[in-house]
Scaffold this motif. Structure first.
Motif, short mmCIF file in Angstrom:
data_model
loop_
_atom_site.label_atom_id
_atom_site.label_comp_id
_atom_site.label_asym_id
_atom_site.label_seq_id
_atom_site.Cartn_x
_atom_site.Cartn_y
_atom_site.Cartn_z
N CYS A 21 -17.41 36.75 -19.24
CA CYS A 21 -18.65 36.07 -20.05
C CYS A 21 -19.54 36.96 -20.09
O CYS A 21 -20.26 37.22 -21.25
CB CYS A 21 -19.07 35.33 -18.66
N GLU A 42 -26.26 39.59 -14.26
CA GLU A 42 -27.06 37.86 -15.56
C GLU A 42 -26.92 37.36 -16.22
O GLU A 42 -27.68 38.23 -16.62
CB GLU A 42 -27.95 36.96 -14.22
N VAL A 43 -25.35 36.72 -17.37
CA VAL A 43 -25.78 36.82 -18.16
C VAL A 43 -27.08 36.58 -18.69
O VAL A 43 -27.76 36.66 -19.89
CB VAL A 43 -24.44 36.14 -18.81
N LYS A 83 -20.06 27.42 -14.88
CA LYS A 83 -19.44 27.83 -13.36
C LYS A 83 -18.72 26.93 -13.33
O LYS A 83 -17.54 26.60 -12.34
CB LYS A 83 -20.80 27.52 -12.29
N1 LIG Z 1 -23.59 34.00 -12.21
C1 LIG Z 1 -22.82 35.64 -12.72
C2 LIG Z 1 -21.08 35.19 -13.01
C3 LIG Z 1 -20.98 36.17 -13.76
C4 LIG Z 1 -19.37 35.68 -13.43
O1 LIG Z 1 -18.86 34.44 -13.45
N2 LIG Z 1 -18.04 37.49 -14.43
C5 LIG Z 1 -16.94 36.58 -13.63
C6 LIG Z 1 -16.38 37.23 -15.19
S1 LIG Z 1 -17.11 35.29 -16.02
C7 LIG Z 1 -16.37 37.99 -13.43
O2 LIG Z 1 -16.88 39.26 -13.11
N3 LIG Z 1 -15.35 37.74 -12.25
C8 LIG Z 1 -14.92 38.47 -10.95
C9 LIG Z 1 -15.54 38.39 -9.87
O3 LIG Z 1 -17.31 37.97 -9.76
O4 LIG Z 1 -15.02 39.45 -9.17
C10 LIG Z 1 -23.51 35.48 -14.47
O5 LIG Z 1 -24.22 34.11 -15.05
O6 LIG Z 1 -23.40 36.12 -14.99
#
Ligand SMILES: N[C@@H](CCC(=O)N[C@@H](CS)C(=O)NCC(=O)O)C(=O)O
Length: 204
Positions: free
Chosen positions: A10, A65-66, A106
């Motif tokens: 993301c 947070e994106v 999500k």
């Molecule tokens: N709530 C966060 C979620 C970010 C997210 O899901 N990142 C994922 C990649 S798309 C990640 O780094 N996952 C690995 C982990 O949770 O350790 C946002 O909106 O930035």
């Protein structure tokens, strides 16, 4: 500015936004399995959440947070990638950013873990289809998700919808969305970010 990212994750959304805004930033690749940085140091020490993206401003302040990073980047180039703060159009864009984050981004979560079983995967896909039907209707009314111009919400929607191929989310019922994905993929800023992440090859 530094963007902590992982290719194709993301974090591609703020990466696209940086190119679209013409903002130079250092990118630091995070190994999401080991939570380490390229120099071997611990990513959790700089971001206890452990996930990407994270943006570090020149004064050392960090944000995660994106949807927030996208707005920080957009606000550096007022009037281009986000409507002015406080304007009704900004609230509409924030409504979409939140929808993309919580309902679509999500919504893919379970699909990265097929070990949850076929029924859970099918339920996640059915839920995504409902959310994409809302997107499809919107894209029948406006060229981009939050209106008639490209905004950072498009960088986000494009990024997470790219996963549909790999995760076998069927988009055949959504022709507006499919055309939109192609249109966004052809933007120079998107090509530049995807090339930088080696998701596509640089043009010869
Ligand atoms: N709530 C966060 C979620 C970010 C997210 O899901 N990142 C994922 C990649 S798309 C990640 O780094 N996952 C690995 C982990 O949770 O350790 C946002 O909106 O930035």
């Amino acid at each position: 500015m530094k963007l902590y990212h992982a290719p194709g994750a993301c974090s591609l959304a703020p990466h696209i936004a940086l190119f679209e805004a013409g903002i130079a930033a250092e990118t630091i690749r995070v190994d999401l399995r080991s939570h380490t940085l390229p120099d071997g140091s611990d990513y959790l020490a700089v971001n206890p959440k452990g996930y990407v993206p994270m943006l570090e401003l020149d004064d050392g302040t960090t944000y995660t947070e994106v949807a927030v990073l996208l707005q920080i980047i957009a606000d550096r180039k007022p009037g281009t990638l986000a409507p002015a703060a406080g304007a009704p159009e900004r609230y509409r864009q924030q409504e979409w950013l939140n929808f993309i984050a919580t309902e679509i981004h999500k919504g893919y979560g379970m699909l990265w873990h097929p070990e949850v079983g076929e029924a859970a995967v099918a339920a996640a896909k059915a839920s995504l289809a409902k959310r994409y039907a809302i997107v499809e209707a919107q894209l029948g009314r406006t060229k981009f998700i939050a209106g008639d111009g490209f905004t950072v919400a498009d960088a986000y929607l494009f990024t997470v919808t790219r996963w549909s191929d790999f995760l076998k989310v069927d988009l055949s019922a959504f022709p507006n969305l499919q055309a939109y994905q192609k249109r966004i993929a052809a933007r120079p800023g998107v090509i530049a970010a995807m090339t930088a992440e080696r998701l596509i090859k640089a043009a010869a």
